[in-house]
Design an enzyme around this catalytic site. Structure first.
Site, mmCIF file in Angstrom:
data_model
loop_
_atom_site.group_PDB
_atom_site.id
_atom_site.type_symbol
_atom_site.label_atom_id
_atom_site.label_comp_id
_atom_site.label_asym_id
_atom_site.label_seq_id
_atom_site.Cartn_x
_atom_site.Cartn_y
_atom_site.Cartn_z
ATOM 1 N N CYS A 1 0.777 -1.105 0.085
ATOM 2 C CA CYS A 1 0.004 -0.035 0.101
ATOM 3 C C CYS A 1 0.944 1.218 -0.091
ATOM 4 O O CYS A 1 0.717 2.105 -0.770
ATOM 5 C CB CYS A 1 -0.922 -0.048 1.462
ATOM 6 S SG CYS A 1 -1.923 1.265 1.177
ATOM 7 N N CYS B 1 -6.186 -3.121 7.244
ATOM 8 C CA CYS B 1 -7.245 -2.225 7.309
ATOM 9 C C CYS B 1 -8.466 -2.890 6.725
ATOM 10 O O CYS B 1 -9.637 -2.735 7.176
ATOM 11 C CB CYS B 1 -7.029 -0.977 6.735
ATOM 12 S SG CYS B 1 -6.604 -1.162 4.766
#
Length: 390
Positions: free
Chosen positions: A127, A224
């Site tokens: 990410c 997440c």
């Protein structure tokens, strides 16, 4: 009558501001990547208080509906609202960018495929590498920003040759393992205003001082987009049929039991195998997705001395060649250990651990540090294990 002698006038150099630019903060534009948590909120508020031209940007990274929702995660509904409230309080503009498709293509899909191949991926690194420090950083440049700041706990220092990446001052908060793939070009543009703090308590104290509503907000945990840490459930949603059952076998190929899907297991795992009562404890040594087999054996078989890595990102001042003595970290929760790094050409290398490690798994990161120092020299991704400890 005496005459005073004055030294010749010299041009006065403009001192560097706190972000390293020779101009006033008001003339320095900084884009702050705001996740909605306390760390990035404090960075934005601190820089705004210091008079910088702050622009807050929050990325909506994944569907925060029922499929992948996770309470307390970053970059979803409540967090976007929290980031917006901070921007309103501190008086700087705030934008939300929809990166859901990019995040799914660059991070989530690879995460699922890596697990299906028997690897243990670290999506937070991808990410940072493929979304935050690539696409968002490019957006910051398009906004004519002088730099981009984040709430990561890591330090950027000016070295003799170039900007250097260093571990955070607080070893308990250090995020250098997750930022090893930061390139030199990106590092030149990035700033990490929290890296020098000695504890998270200092960050929360600053949030309270600025009157931020997120001052007591809990830290996000795990990945997440993975609800309650249940990786297998997410992978089954993304890749139906991924949890097909198979055999648990020992090193000789003897069938010891049945498993409920390779995606439920990781290398080094001992609990939850369902094959108790067979003598000494058995550990997962290898995963074979193509045959749907989980190979188990004694703990002694987990020890690894030679670790192959690929996609190496090198941040050292010296050329990436020869034997390089350094420290390496193969798990975010383990301290760096002495090793010898041997480049193999291109972006490949082999790591020789001076003390064998257990539970080394393909898909994890191996991060390089200067021996006995906080400087990050880069890192790579662990590939298929080749040689065991002698």
């Amino acid at each position: 009558m005496s005459t005073a002698v004055h030294a010749p006038e010299t041009a006065t150099e403009t001192p560097l501001n706190s972000l390293g630019f020779a101009k006033p903060p008001s003339q320095t534009r900084v884009v702050v990547a705001m996740s909605g948590g306390v760390d990035s909120s404090v960075v934005a508020a601190k820089l705004a208080r210091e008079g910088y031209d702050v622009i807050g940007v929050t990325l909506q990274l994944y569907d925060h509906g029922a499929a992948l929702a996770k309470k307390g995660a970053c970059c979803a509904g409540q967090d976007i609202h929290d980031a917006r409230r901070v921007a309103e309080r501190m008086g700087f503009p705030h934008y939300v960018l929809d990166y859901e498709n990019k995040f799914r293509e660059s991070v989530i899909d690879e995460f699922a495929d890596a697990y299906l191949s028997g690897a243990t991926p670290v999506p937070c690194i991808r990410c940072n590498e493929r979304v935050k420090f690539r696409d968002l950083l490019e957006t910051a440049r398009e906004l004519d920003a002088d730099c981009m700041a984040t709430g990561h706990y890591i330090q950027r220092k000016d070295g003799a040759a170039r900007a250097e990446l260093h571990m955070a001052a607080d070893p308990n908060r250090d995020q250098s393992y997750f930022l090893f793939s930061t390139t030199q070009e990106q590092l030149d543009f990035l700033r990490f205003p929290l890296g020098h703090l000695e504890s998270k308590a200092e960050t929360r104290a600053l949030a309270a001082e600025f009157g931020l509503s997120v001052a007591d907000k809990p830290d996000s945990q795990d990945i997440c987009f993975v609800p309650n840490g249940d990786y297998a459930a997410v992978i089954e949603k993304l890749r139906p049929g991924a949890a097909d059952p198979g055999e648990i076998v020992d090193l000789a190929g003897n069938v010891l039991g049945q498993h409920r899907g390779v995606i439920h297991y990781t290398i080094g795992q001992r609990r939850g195998l369902g094959i108790g009562g067979l003598g000494d404890p058995l550990y997962v040594l290898r995963l074979e997705p193509e045959t749907r087999r989980v190979i188990v054996g004694p703990k002694s078989e987990l020890a690894t001395k030679f670790v192959p890595v690929g996609e190496v990102n090198w941040l050292g001042d010296e050329a990436f060649e020869g034997e390089i003595h350094c420290d390496v970290r193969i798990r975010s929760t383990r301290p760096p250990r002495p090793a010898i790094l041997r480049p193999l050409g291109g972006r490949k290398a082999e790591i020789e651990l001076l003390d064998p490690e257990e539970g080394v798994s393909p898909g994890q990161a191996c991060v390089f540090y200067a021996s006995g120092d906080s400087r990050v020299l880069g890192g790579g991704w662990i590939t298929v294990q080749r040689r065991k400890a002698a």
